[in-house]
Design an enzyme around this catalytic site. Structure first.
Site, PDB file in Angstrom:
ATOM      1  N   SER A  62       6.524  -0.816  -6.368  1.00  0.00           N
ATOM      2  CA  SER A  62       5.353  -0.546  -6.026  1.00  0.00           C
ATOM      3  C   SER A  62       4.830   0.925  -5.339  1.00  0.00           C
ATOM      4  O   SER A  62       4.188   1.722  -5.853  1.00  0.00           O
ATOM      5  CB  SER A  62       4.522  -1.517  -5.088  1.00  0.00           C
ATOM      6  OG  SER A  62       4.694  -2.702  -6.042  1.00  0.00           O
ATOM      7  N   ALA A 156       2.468  -2.792 -10.131  1.00  0.00           N
ATOM      8  CA  ALA A 156       2.551  -2.464  -8.461  1.00  0.00           C
ATOM      9  C   ALA A 156       1.702  -3.595  -7.720  1.00  0.00           C
ATOM     10  O   ALA A 156       0.360  -3.676  -8.292  1.00  0.00           O
ATOM     11  CB  ALA A 156       2.181  -0.902  -8.333  1.00  0.00           C
ATOM     12  N   LYS A 157       2.000  -3.986  -6.704  1.00  0.00           N
ATOM     13  CA  LYS A 157       1.240  -4.620  -5.974  1.00  0.00           C
ATOM     14  C   LYS A 157       0.573  -3.532  -4.879  1.00  0.00           C
ATOM     15  O   LYS A 157       0.922  -3.458  -3.687  1.00  0.00           O
ATOM     16  CB  LYS A 157       2.385  -5.673  -5.162  1.00  0.00           C
ATOM     17  CG  LYS A 157       1.338  -6.886  -4.692  1.00  0.00           C
ATOM     18  CD  LYS A 157       2.380  -7.931  -4.118  1.00  0.00           C
ATOM     19  CE  LYS A 157       1.748  -9.169  -3.484  1.00  0.00           C
ATOM     20  NZ  LYS A 157       1.069 -10.039  -4.573  1.00  0.00           N
ATOM     21  N   VAL A 158      -0.717  -3.199  -5.472  1.00  0.00           N
ATOM     22  CA  VAL A 158      -1.486  -2.061  -4.846  1.00  0.00           C
ATOM     23  C   VAL A 158      -2.536  -2.916  -4.021  1.00  0.00           C
ATOM     24  O   VAL A 158      -3.197  -3.862  -4.587  1.00  0.00           O
ATOM     25  CB  VAL A 158      -1.977  -1.265  -5.718  1.00  0.00           C
ATOM     26  CG1 VAL A 158      -2.904  -0.036  -5.171  1.00  0.00           C
ATOM     27  CG2 VAL A 158      -0.940  -0.656  -6.653  1.00  0.00           C
ATOM     28  N   TYR A 162      -6.449  -5.563  -5.449  1.00  0.00           N
ATOM     29  CA  TYR A 162      -7.095  -6.994  -5.004  1.00  0.00           C
ATOM     30  C   TYR A 162      -8.643  -7.012  -4.738  1.00  0.00           C
ATOM     31  O   TYR A 162      -9.093  -8.161  -4.330  1.00  0.00           O
ATOM     32  CB  TYR A 162      -6.313  -7.508  -3.748  1.00  0.00           C
ATOM     33  CG  TYR A 162      -4.980  -7.745  -4.463  1.00  0.00           C
ATOM     34  CD1 TYR A 162      -4.610  -9.059  -4.595  1.00  0.00           C
ATOM     35  CD2 TYR A 162      -3.851  -6.956  -4.950  1.00  0.00           C
ATOM     36  CE1 TYR A 162      -3.274  -9.617  -5.097  1.00  0.00           C
ATOM     37  CE2 TYR A 162      -2.616  -7.276  -5.231  1.00  0.00           C
ATOM     38  CZ  TYR A 162      -2.337  -8.622  -5.437  1.00  0.00           C
ATOM     39  OH  TYR A 162      -1.217  -8.879  -5.854  1.00  0.00           O
TER      40      TYR A 162
END
Length: 303
Positions: A62, A156-158, A162
């Site tokens: 990420s 990617a855990k951006v 969220y």
């Protein structure tokens, strides 16, 4: 949430209440940062972190995808996580590493602004509410669409990704549901606000392919367990009306674990209770994370 004693920030353990950042921290304003969600479980062999290496690999992927650089190696982050858990004397916990752009300038261009990393751990029980794992939850198809693959970086855990999930979640709750189901830009079922989704229909499990969704580590685990249990499974796009007529459905994720879905948009699935296949997979999953399945002990990082 239940505070713990210490948070790791840039190599130092600081008191929970002193883990502060400046109001002009860049990521707070513009959303570019990366994080992970990981769980540590209590087992008969001691505390163990579930698939830690895979989570840290995704964390660094990420960071790479969003073009940031940190001064720590994957092994150093692993050591920092175990150090933080031990400092807080926790047998079980949720683990949140985060890399963010710090204080030092404003505007879209973040070049020259420090890149910071922190790790927090705290007790976190059933994510989707008391009784969710046992009784199942009610969900709503969201009016908010999941991310297009060329609008946000979906692998990617951006942090900023969220915002969309929060809007979907709040909408669902305000309409009396427990969670949201988000469709992809083409109208197919994609995921929950923060979970991967599976359905069972005519004896076959389906889950959306990795097109515009995050590569869930719990998702990968469930797929592996389904194969081991001899349950047919395929990765395939499906529309919302197929979710309505599914025999069973469930969410999975680090926070949600394996949570049955009993109702979608006021349409009851099956007999309105968690189904047999969901129960088998849920039990298999908890056997693994609690160290009861010898076959998957290598998925556990004992601390």
């Amino acid at each position: 949430m239940e505070p713990t004693k210490k948070i790791w920030m840039e190599g130092k353990l600081v008191d929970w209440n002193e883990a502060k950042i400046h109001i002009l921290t860049h990521t707070l304003h513009y959303g570019l940062g990366a994080f992970e969600g990981i769980r540590c479980y209590k087992t008969s062999r001691g505390s163990a972190i579930f698939r830690l290496k895979e989570h840290i690999d995704r964390f660094f992927n990420s960071i790479k995808i969003i073009h940031l650089k940190i001064d720590y190696s994957p092994e150093e982050i692993i050591q920092a996580i175990t150090r933080t858990i031990k400092a807080n004397e926790l047998e079980e916990c949720y683990i949140r590493p985060i890399t963010y752009i710090g204080y030092g300038g404003m505007g879209i261009n973040h070049r020259g602004i420090p890149i910071c990393t922190a790790i927090a751990v705290w007790p976190w029980g059933v994510y989707l509410g008391d009784g969710a794992l046992t009784n199942g939850i009610r969900v709503k198809i969201s009016s908010y669409t999941g991310h297009h693959i060329n609008v946000n970086m979906t692998k990617a855990k951006v942090c900023g990704n969220y915002a969309n999930s929060q809007l979907a979640k709040i909408e669902a709750i305000e309409h009396g549901y427990d969670e949201a189901v988000m469709l992809d830009p083409d109208g197919y079922v994609a995921q929950g606000s923060g979970e991967n989704i599976f359905i069972l229909r005519k004896g076959v499990i389906k889950t959306p392919p990795l097109t515009s969704i995050l590569e869930g580590i719990t998702r990968d685990s469930v797929i592996t367990l389904a194969h081991d249990l001899g349950i047919p499974l395929k990765e395939e796009l499906f529309p919302r009306d197929e979710l309505y007529i599914a025999d069973e459905a469930f969410f999975c994720g680090t926070a949600a674990e394996v949570t049955p879905i009993k109702e979608v948009d006021n349409r009851v699935l099956g007999n309105g209770k968690p189904g047999e296949v969901t129960r088998r997979l849920q039990q298999a999953f908890f056997n693994v994370v609690q160290g009861k399945d010898e076959k998957y002990l290598d998925w556990l990082y004992f601390i």
